[in-house]
Scaffold this motif. Structure first.
Motif, PDB file in Angstrom:
ATOM      1  N   VAL A  70     -32.592 -66.435  41.077  1.00 27.32           N
ATOM      2  CA  VAL A  70     -31.681 -66.638  40.121  1.00 27.32           C
ATOM      3  C   VAL A  70     -31.131 -65.213  39.584  1.00 27.32           C
TER       4      VAL A  70
ATOM      5  N   THR B 214     -29.124 -63.256  41.736  1.00 27.50           N
ATOM      6  CA  THR B 214     -27.881 -63.790  42.246  1.00 27.50           C
ATOM      7  C   THR B 214     -26.840 -63.770  40.992  1.00 27.50           C
ATOM      8  N   PHE B 215     -27.527 -64.226  39.658  1.00 27.33           N
ATOM      9  CA  PHE B 215     -26.794 -64.272  38.463  1.00 27.33           C
ATOM     10  C   PHE B 215     -27.241 -63.137  37.532  1.00 27.33           C
TER      11      PHE B 215
ATOM     12  N   PHE C 232     -29.094 -70.391  30.200  1.00 28.69           N
ATOM     13  CA  PHE C 232     -30.544 -70.059  31.026  1.00 28.69           C
ATOM     14  C   PHE C 232     -31.193 -68.779  30.483  1.00 28.69           C
TER      15      PHE C 232
ATOM     16  N   VAL D 105     -29.381 -65.193  31.394  1.00 30.91           N
ATOM     17  CA  VAL D 105     -28.922 -65.036  32.708  1.00 30.91           C
ATOM     18  C   VAL D 105     -27.702 -65.689  32.653  1.00 30.91           C
ATOM     19  N   GLY D 106     -26.571 -64.748  33.301  1.00 38.01           N
ATOM     20  CA  GLY D 106     -25.455 -65.243  33.355  1.00 38.01           C
ATOM     21  C   GLY D 106     -24.691 -65.488  32.042  1.00 38.01           C
TER      22      GLY D 106
ATOM     23  N   GLN E 114     -23.405 -71.347  31.118  1.00 36.27           N
ATOM     24  CA  GLN E 114     -23.597 -71.258  32.698  1.00 36.27           C
ATOM     25  C   GLN E 114     -24.848 -71.970  33.135  1.00 36.27           C
ATOM     26  N   GLY E 115     -25.615 -72.445  32.178  1.00 38.93           N
ATOM     27  CA  GLY E 115     -27.052 -72.625  32.572  1.00 38.93           C
ATOM     28  C   GLY E 115     -27.097 -73.688  33.735  1.00 38.93           C
TER      29      GLY E 115
ATOM     30  N   ILE F   8     -26.601 -72.527  37.068  1.00 39.55           N
ATOM     31  CA  ILE F   8     -27.740 -72.008  37.478  1.00 39.55           C
ATOM     32  C   ILE F   8     -28.764 -72.838  37.825  1.00 39.55           C
TER      33      ILE F   8
ATOM     34  N   PHE G   2     -28.185 -74.327  41.307  1.00 42.24           N
ATOM     35  CA  PHE G   2     -28.630 -73.420  42.356  1.00 42.24           C
ATOM     36  C   PHE G   2     -30.134 -73.313  42.439  1.00 42.24           C
ATOM     37  N   LEU G   3     -30.713 -73.241  41.258  1.00 40.07           N
ATOM     38  CA  LEU G   3     -32.097 -73.021  41.490  1.00 40.07           C
ATOM     39  C   LEU G   3     -32.961 -74.301  42.275  1.00 40.07           C
TER      40      LEU G   3
END
Length: 407
Positions: A102, A105-106, A194, A234-235, A239-240, A243, A246-247
């Motif tokens: 994460v 990436t973010f 996030f 993060v991000g 956007q959580g 994310i 993705f995780l």
């Protein structure tokens, strides 16, 4: 799909085997073998992490530019398989496999520079703050609130209030990656962010949750006016949810469950050669027992073929897709079946439920019959959670029905 190793793949496998034979400490191997939980205690796991870090192999799933090995997918699978067959402990997945991807990436450059080296060094030990009371499978309904506050002295920061539950190893962690609600007016998926939370601060309290086996692996974490700088988001705000998806996809993609399951079956078959069947023989000669073991082994071998197929797809740059739900479903059921085999193998001795922990080391409680028999019941009870965590069996079945069968 060609399942034969190339010469370079076989050479790498041999290198990993030689390293494990030389560098895996016996105390770590024995501790892992005597741990009934999914996550081994830090006094085992962090020791093994440090050995791999010195070798440069701890970030075996990481890209080279972020301090990892940059290995191709098949080499990552070979490494996990050989570690499982050697009896090495599971790595600290929450930091290495979940939050690290994460961040690279973010996350921004400052977050990558600060956090990624600390994950590899062991300076930061992470836990996951996703589930809440009433928000498990329906994670988007979470209510832990983060209010953005502008402060000329402290700087822009969030104030967190709420709680998280089933938080694995929160009692060992100093950091938690956390989903929080930053916009209560937005639709529930769109209002989540996030955050990276420092647990060593006022307002954080951790309450242990003991499993039915007596293990302290999970906790409830209470957050009361906890401060998180905006720099640790993060991000973008909101956007959580993306994310988190993705995780979770990254967690399930390229799984390597089958080798560990086969390793455990090998240990049971070895023990069955001397365990009494109660009729003057040994369990290894009991036809019903042998049929059950054979079915489990065939299932594990079939699972490995699915896992290798997924690895092949990843190596071609494709997303693993709904097959990961198939592996999660099969691995969870098979894990429970193998642990039931252990209870049945040891009979009455396999029903002992020692409440003291740990079950390894000089101060371990004396077992009835054998250490392996002492582990049978707690492992069986702990593996009941396999069909719940990481997405319940019912959730996986729904994904398979919709995505694979078109129902």
């Amino acid at each position: 799909m060609d399942i034969d190793y190339s010469p370079s793949d076989a050479a790498f496998r041999d290198e990993v085997r030689a390293f494990l034979a030389a560098e895996l400490p016996e105390a770590v191997r024995a501790g892992a073998a005597a741990s009934p939980t999914v996550f081994v205690e830090p006094n085992i796991g962090q020791v093994w992490n440090a050995v791999l870090h010195r070798k440069g192999w701890l970030g075996y799933q990481w890209p080279a530019e972020h301090g990892g090995t940059g290995w191709p997918p098949l080499w990552r699978y070979i490494f996990e398989k050989e570690c499982a067959l050697a009896g090495a402990p599971n790595l600290t997945v929450l930091g290495l496999k979940l939050v690290a991807p994460v961040i690279w990436t973010f996350g921004n450059a400052a977050q990558q520079k600060h956090y990624l080296p600390r994950i590899l060094s062991g300076e930061d030990y992470w836990c996951q703050g996703f589930s809440e009371p009433g928000s498990g499978s329906d994670l988007a309904s979470l209510q832990c609130k983060a209010v953005l506050t502008h402060d000329p002295v402290r700087g822009d920061h969030y104030v967190l209030n709420g709680s998280k539950i089933w938080t694995t190893h929160a009692h060992h962690a100093n950091r938690m990656f956390c989903l929080v609600r930053t916009d209560p007016e937005a639709r529930k998926q769109a209002g989540i962010s996030f955050l990276l939370v420092d647990l060593d601060q006022p307002g954080v309290s951790i309450r242990p949750i003991l499993s039915t086996a007596g293990d302290h692996e999970v906790n409830q974490v209470f957050l009361e006016d906890v401060i998180v700088p905006v720099a640790d988001r993060v991000g973008e705000e909101g956007q959580g949810w993306a994310i988190a998806k993705f995780l979770l996809e990254n967690e399930r993609g390229g799984s390597c469950h089958a080798p560990k399951l086969c390793y455990d079956l090998d240990r049971l078959e070895e023990a069955a050669r001397t365990e009494s069947d109660g009729r003057g023989g040994v369990m290894a000669d009991d036809p019903h027992w042998r049929r059950r073991v054979a079915r489990a082994r065939l299932s594990a071998q079939a699972l490995e073929m699915i896992e290798l197929k997924i690895i092949s797809e990843i190596a071609k740059g494709r997303q693993p897709g709904p097959q990961t739900s198939v592996t999660k479903l099969l691995a969870s059921n098979l894990r429970q079946e193998i642990d039931l085999l252990a209870v049945d193998l040891y009979g009455a001795a396999g029903l002992q439920l020692e409440q003291s922990r740990p079950l390894y080391g000089d101060n371990a409680p004396h077992p009835v019959h054998s250490r392996e028999a002492q582990l049978a019941a707690p492992r069986y009870l702990n593996s009941r959670a396999w069909t719940i965590f990481g997405g319940t069996n019912e959730v996986q079945a729904n994904i398979i029905a919709k995505s694979v069968l078109g129902l």
